[in-house]
Motif scaffolding. Sequence first.
Motif, PDB file in Angstrom:
ATOM      1  N   ASN A 794      10.589  39.394  51.194  1.00 59.03           N
ATOM      2  CA  ASN A 794      11.020  40.662  51.794  1.00 59.03           C
ATOM      3  C   ASN A 794       9.784  41.501  52.100  1.00 59.03           C
ATOM      4  N   ALA A 795       9.171  41.252  53.253  1.00 61.41           N
ATOM      5  CA  ALA A 795       7.950  41.953  53.631  1.00 61.41           C
ATOM      6  C   ALA A 795       8.183  43.440  53.821  1.00 61.41           C
ATOM      7  N   THR A 796       9.395  43.808  54.294  1.00 62.74           N
ATOM      8  CA  THR A 796       9.684  45.236  54.524  1.00 62.74           C
ATOM      9  C   THR A 796       9.686  45.980  53.203  1.00 62.74           C
ATOM     10  N   ARG A 797      10.342  45.404  52.240  1.00 61.19           N
ATOM     11  CA  ARG A 797      10.385  46.046  50.917  1.00 61.19           C
ATOM     12  C   ARG A 797       8.974  46.157  50.323  1.00 61.19           C
ATOM     13  N   LEU A 798       8.177  45.136  50.548  1.00 66.68           N
ATOM     14  CA  LEU A 798       6.799  45.164  50.045  1.00 66.68           C
ATOM     15  C   LEU A 798       6.009  46.286  50.690  1.00 66.68           C
ATOM     16  N   GLN A 799       6.192  46.485  52.020  1.00 64.89           N
ATOM     17  CA  GLN A 799       5.455  47.533  52.711  1.00 64.89           C
ATOM     18  C   GLN A 799       5.890  48.911  52.225  1.00 64.89           C
ATOM     19  N   MET A 800       7.153  49.087  51.989  1.00 56.78           N
ATOM     20  CA  MET A 800       7.659  50.370  51.503  1.00 56.78           C
ATOM     21  C   MET A 800       7.077  50.683  50.117  1.00 56.78           C
ATOM     22  N   GLU A 801       6.978  49.660  49.297  1.00 61.01           N
ATOM     23  CA  GLU A 801       6.439  49.857  47.948  1.00 61.01           C
ATOM     24  C   GLU A 801       4.981  50.296  48.004  1.00 61.01           C
ATOM     25  N   LEU A 802       4.240  49.684  48.900  1.00 60.67           N
ATOM     26  CA  LEU A 802       2.828  50.031  49.032  1.00 60.67           C
ATOM     27  C   LEU A 802       2.656  51.434  49.600  1.00 60.67           C
ATOM     28  N   GLU A 803       3.508  51.820  50.568  1.00 59.08           N
ATOM     29  CA  GLU A 803       3.420  53.157  51.148  1.00 59.08           C
ATOM     30  C   GLU A 803       3.726  54.222  50.099  1.00 59.08           C
ATOM     31  N   GLN A 819      -0.302  48.309  42.209  1.00 58.57           N
ATOM     32  CA  GLN A 819      -0.636  48.437  43.624  1.00 58.57           C
ATOM     33  C   GLN A 819      -1.554  47.288  44.060  1.00 58.57           C
ATOM     34  N   GLN A 820      -2.543  46.982  43.231  1.00 56.19           N
ATOM     35  CA  GLN A 820      -3.480  45.891  43.569  1.00 56.19           C
ATOM     36  C   GLN A 820      -2.736  44.564  43.681  1.00 56.19           C
ATOM     37  N   ARG A 821      -1.825  44.316  42.777  1.00 52.59           N
ATOM     38  CA  ARG A 821      -1.097  43.049  42.790  1.00 52.59           C
ATOM     39  C   ARG A 821      -0.189  42.954  44.011  1.00 52.59           C
ATOM     40  N   LEU A 822       0.402  44.067  44.394  1.00 55.66           N
ATOM     41  CA  LEU A 822       1.241  44.064  45.598  1.00 55.66           C
ATOM     42  C   LEU A 822       0.417  43.729  46.832  1.00 55.66           C
TER      43      LEU A 822
END
Length: 953
Positions: A794-803, A819-822
């Motif tokens: 789920n790349a979208t969920r990953l991007q939201m988490e990083l933002e 954050q580093q692991r993400l």
Amino acid sequence: MSNALVSWCHALVQIRDPWLSQQIQDATHSAAARQELASWLALRHIQHLGDAHWFLADAWAGQQALEFIRWISQFTPPYESDQQIEALLHQMPELALQLQEAYQKLDLDSLIDEDGSLSTARILAAQGVEISDEILTWSQQLDIWQALDSLPDPLQEEEALYLPAAADQVNALELILVLHALQYWDDQQAYTWLALFISQIIADYQHLQDFITDVWRVDGWLLEESQWNLEADTYPEALQVATGACQAAGLPAWSMLEQEVKAPAYPWPVHTSLGERYALNVRACEYPIYMSDFQQPKQMAQDYWPSVLDDLVQDWQVKDAHAVKQLLYWLAGQGHRYLWQLEHQEVRLMDTQQKQIWCEEQGEADQGYAHLMLAFAEQQTLDVAAWDWIRMADIALAAYMAGWFDRTTYRTFALTSVHLLAQTYADWPSMRAAYLRGRSLWAQQDLTAAHTLYARSWDQLSTWPWNPFALTWPYPAKMQAEVDQALADFSAGLANSGILPTLVASLRDDALLVHLPLQGLEKTQLPISKQRIQEGRSYLQEVLHLNVEQTHLPMTQAHLPLLTRFWVHAQVEHLDQLTQMSASFPRLPDNLRPSDEHLALWQQTQKALSQLKTQTSGIYLAEKYSFYLLKAWESQTFTAEALVALLQQTQDYLHGKYQNAQELLTAWLAWEQVLGQDDEHPLIRELTWHLQDVGSLFHWLPWSQPPQQQQTTPAWAHLNTHELARLNLCAPLTGPQWQWPQVGQNVRNQDVHQWLSESYLLHDAQELNHFLGFLRDAGDRQDFIVNYAPFTLNATRLQMELEHFEQQTQLSMEDKVHQQRLRMVQHNALGINDLDLTAWDVAQMVDLAIAGYQIGWLTHMQLEHWLDTACQLAGQQYAGWVEYAEALLAGFYFFASDPDEHHQQLEHFSRRILTLLIGLPPLYGVWLTLPWVGHQAFPSASILHTSPSRLLH
């Protein structure tokens, strides 16, 4: 003795010194006369026949006349100059200012001492200069005669003064008659000496009057009043009285003496073989030996070296025959030349600034040595071996005279020194030059110039009729059998337990050849200084991490595992296998790439290794192990019996691996050139020295192959490669594991406890076993599977988490890690999304299990259990070391790296894994040669091979 010859000699002494003549005649029946003659010898500093020989050699060369000319030339035009006065004063720095003033007002005639010398003390006293007791003692030891040695020779000048040597010749006749009267020489020996000098006199003077004239002239110049008691006020009257006295004595005509006297042949010591004659003469620069009975060493000592016992004990610090042999083996195999020549090589490589710094580091007391070494550094090589080997012959003679050596033992060492000299020097002059260079470095002043005492003495012996250096050089073939026997005995003296390990270890600490007995550790132990004992114990504790201070000393056989664990024969198997590798670069994980520099260095190293296919690396292991054993010996923390057994095993191992010492040294040098670059102090120079120096004791070691049934590897090397592979699953974390871990008292145990407590919050065995179970069942890999693997789908969920994290102004450490692991998951860093990260848990499991075993939290059986568990996990998930390394690198980067330093930590860990996989440096490439731990036969299970486990032997 010829009556005519003796009568003439007595007559010449009579007319010059009636008192002395009378004492000589009375000595046969008068103790008082003998005492007077003994005092007469003491006044001339003649304590034994060695001194007498130098006195006679001086007389033959007319040394008194030469010294007088040199001395008077300093104050007589055209020789007086500021430069010469400064050269004189340079020898007496404490008195320089006073002397400069004193010489300006010098009244030579009034300052002559009774013995005809001019002393510094009298010069100063005459000028009213106050002299302290210390300076007075010093000035008496260093008078003008010694200072003259450093001055240029005025006899080389065109207008040199002329002074005949007739007085020197009479001095010689006086001494010979005195020594005969005191029974130093029998009739025949005294006659031989008298004949030598009378033959010279009659060759120089056709008429008695000419001879007496020259003697009168010399005595008149040297003394304020002539010693001659001729009742004559003028020379013509004195000459007439002297001639008349000779005629009245009924002596044959002067012209008839030539028929009575023939120059005698070389007066060899009696009962000497040809080899012994060479041995006596190579050390003749100390003093030559003539006519003595070599079968009577005590008499020789009384005649030539009365203080021989005191000199051996006080000057050479030896107290018995065993200690003398130790010293002689040291001189033969190492001596002063070893460190001098190694330092010479170092100095030659220095630039000007480095030389200046080196010179300052030598300290004030060694500045003379430093400046000489800088001067000698202009030469490509520093040849000083003769300094060691000539003293070797001299000390062997001293031991024989002292009664410590029998004749066979003397010949063993003395003829060995002759052989070493003959192997190194083509002629006597080259030997002389090397000896003087060595003596200069030892004395810290240049003694190589022709006018210095030792150079002049050597040259003086070389020019007089009984020249000890006139023997054919090198020695003739007919002497070879005698030399061969001595060399065989010399070599046999080194056939002892532990001698080879001692020599091997001495390259890292040259003092071992002085402190440890070369004739067998099991026989006699030389006294070890408190300093060396303390240094040894500090080394065991600080370097080998043995807690010797808390152990009952000395340790016995039961404690030997503390030392035998340093015999890591697996390293030998590993290095020898590396030499068989193909030229292809080892396979690497997809997430690890070597730099061009690594590739070039690997190719260079592999090329060097490929040339070592026939050179086993056993010596590289044995060198360090031998050094540890001998440090333990010096520390006196183990019993001698226990250590001798280990040293003997090591010696047997080396004898089994190499055909001889030359092969051992050659292999050692080859491996050192490949591996030594990783050492703080590579031994390349030392090894080259031992290969080239003919005296190195390596060349003289007896070499016997151990019996075929005897194992060539000590019994404690028992790990097979599978057992070793299990331990090295954690190698990137701990470094290569080459042996089973040790349990028990160790100075590092406290560090292990602290690491377990601070890094893993583990405080006892129960907590450790529980955590190891966690690593087996879930570990950090479970964290990735549960918390991060879903993001890969789920790349979208990953991007939201990083933002979300990017919008935060301040993050906790936990948030930074997350954050580093993400980000790693987002970029699939190091292929983390595609890898099973079990490798990270396996590596931790092995690391923690080993640590727990070392501090006693795990038993041997428990450690075996966790190692098998780790192997099962790794074998199920990975095909070989490369796949395991790929996952381990990704796991470390994901789980262990600090967010603030993750790039540096990744680079460091990547370098560790690369080292294990490609063997750069070779000793760390353990994964290259170990089989994979998996139970299935994967095609890529091993980087180098897929052979089954082997027993390390």
